[in-house]
Design a protein around this motif. Structure first.
Motif, PDB file in Angstrom:
ATOM      1  N   PRO A   1      -2.423   2.970 -11.868  1.00  0.00           N
ATOM      2  CA  PRO A   1      -3.188   2.696 -10.654  1.00  0.00           C
ATOM      3  C   PRO A   1      -2.324   2.170  -9.513  1.00  0.00           C
TER       4      PRO A   1
ATOM      5  N   TYR B   1     -14.376  12.235  -7.750  1.00  0.00           N
ATOM      6  CA  TYR B   1     -14.628  12.244  -6.313  1.00  0.00           C
ATOM      7  C   TYR B   1     -15.723  13.269  -6.001  1.00  0.00           C
TER       8      TYR B   1
ATOM      9  N   GLY C   1      -6.069  -0.181  -6.586  1.00  0.00           N
ATOM     10  CA  GLY C   1      -5.380   1.090  -6.453  1.00  0.00           C
ATOM     11  C   GLY C   1      -6.271   2.256  -6.103  1.00  0.00           C
ATOM     12  N   LYS C   2      -7.454   1.953  -5.610  1.00  0.00           N
ATOM     13  CA  LYS C   2      -8.377   3.033  -5.224  1.00  0.00           C
ATOM     14  C   LYS C   2      -7.789   3.833  -4.071  1.00  0.00           C
ATOM     15  N   SER C   3      -7.919   5.160  -4.139  1.00  0.00           N
ATOM     16  CA  SER C   3      -7.430   6.036  -3.074  1.00  0.00           C
ATOM     17  C   SER C   3      -8.554   6.347  -2.101  1.00  0.00           C
ATOM     18  N   THR C   4      -8.329   6.050  -0.829  1.00  0.00           N
ATOM     19  CA  THR C   4      -9.295   6.357   0.228  1.00  0.00           C
ATOM     20  C   THR C   4      -8.739   7.488   1.069  1.00  0.00           C
TER      21      THR C   4
ATOM     22  N   GLN D   1     -13.863   5.134 -10.836  1.00  0.00           N
ATOM     23  CA  GLN D   1     -12.480   5.082 -11.280  1.00  0.00           C
ATOM     24  C   GLN D   1     -12.425   4.395 -12.631  1.00  0.00           C
TER      25      GLN D   1
ATOM     26  N   TYR E   1       0.849  -1.199   0.000  1.00  0.00           N
ATOM     27  CA  TYR E   1       0.000   0.000   0.000  1.00  0.00           C
ATOM     28  C   TYR E   1       0.877   1.239   0.000  1.00  0.00           C
ATOM     29  N   GLY E   2       0.279   2.338  -0.358  1.00  0.00           N
ATOM     30  CA  GLY E   2       0.966   3.615  -0.342  1.00  0.00           C
ATOM     31  C   GLY E   2       0.184   4.607   0.492  1.00  0.00           C
TER      32      GLY E   2
ATOM     33  N   ARG F   1      -3.568   4.121  -0.826  1.00  0.00           N
ATOM     34  CA  ARG F   1      -3.870   3.292  -1.996  1.00  0.00           C
ATOM     35  C   ARG F   1      -3.416   1.882  -1.662  1.00  0.00           C
TER      36      ARG F   1
ATOM     37  N   LEU G   1     -14.740   8.563  -3.322  1.00  0.00           N
ATOM     38  CA  LEU G   1     -14.645   8.103  -4.704  1.00  0.00           C
ATOM     39  C   LEU G   1     -16.014   7.736  -5.258  1.00  0.00           C
TER      40      LEU G   1
ATOM     41  N   VAL H   1       0.338   1.673  -6.305  1.00  0.00           N
ATOM     42  CA  VAL H   1       0.295   2.257  -4.955  1.00  0.00           C
ATOM     43  C   VAL H   1       1.201   3.460  -4.802  1.00  0.00           C
TER      44      VAL H   1
END
Lengths: 116, 115
Positions: free
Chosen positions: B98, B35, A102-105, B48, A32-33, A95, B45, B100
């Motif tokens: 996509p 978003y 790769g969805k960003s929360t 995507q 994760y990032g 992410r 979100l 990380v």
């Protein structure tokens, strides 16, 4: 469960002092990032700093550093030598690599006010 | 490089009307996001895209929201019919990939007010 938690709705700091903005995260994905973004009152979202889950060292970008404590699942942003222009909303985001494509929360943010 | 372009900047409509937002991502960015940011909250979100395919639209209210990304470049988000609770800033973002380690680059957003 909240994936990103920012427990400080608002923070105040004196100009030229350092401030830490808290962020905890929740994931079972090993890859994760973690990101921090700044959103001034004008509304644009600006990328500040990134930390990867496999990175051994804490990330730094100029006056920004990320205090990454993997075991505690925290990724706090440290701003050194605060400036009046640092007054803004700050968002922590994550992410996940193997899940969620790769969805960003994002967290709900912390409003930072720098006092002269 | 040119940033993410969004239009319009502001929009005021009455409930039950329709509205459309446009986004042009950074050139070469394969991943595009929409978003919704309600005042005082973090961005949520909606959808995507990876190139012109949908990767995640699990939080898109599909009875009233729709989005498309024809030819894998620019994108349109539509709301029809709008509700009062749709009042928010709609942010478009793009990333090179996509993965990380790829940060999101955001446009200036469209502030929607539904009366």
């Amino acid at each position: 469960a909240q994936k990103i938690t920012q427990t400080q709705p608002g923070m105040f700091v004196q100009e030229k002092e350092a401030v830490t903005l808290d962020c905890t995260y929740d994931t079972s994905d090993p890859s994760y990032g973690l990101f921090w973004y700044k959103q001034p009152s004008s509304g644009e979202m600006i990328f500040l700093i990134y930390q990867g889950s496999y990175d051994q060292q804490n990330a730094t970008e100029g006056r920004y550093s990320l205090n990454f404590q993997k075991a505690r699942k925290s990724a706090n942003l440290v701003i050194s030598a605060s400036q009046l222009g640092d007054s803004a909303m700050y968002f922590c985001a994550m992410r996940e690599g193997n899940t969620n494509a790769g969805k960003s929360t994002f967290g709900d943010g912390t409003t930072l006010t720098v006092k002269p | 490089e040119a940033g993410v372009a969004q239009s319009p900047r502001y929009k005021i409509i009455e409930k039950r009307q329709s509205v459309a937002f446009w986004c042009n991502p950074i050139s070469g960015h394969a991943t595009l996001y929409w978003y919704q940011q309600i005042l005082g909250q973090g961005p949520k979100l909606l959808i995507q895209f990876q190139n012109n395919g949908v990767v995640d639209d699990s939080q898109l209210p599909k009875d009233r929201f729709s989005a498309e990304r024809l030819k894998g470049v620019d994108s349109t988000l539509k709301i029809q019919p709008a509700k009062l609770e749709d009042s928010a800033v709609y942010l478009c973002a793009s990333s090179l990939a996509p993965g990380v380690n790829s940060p999101l680059h955001f446009g200036n957003g469209t502030r929607l007010t539904v009366t």
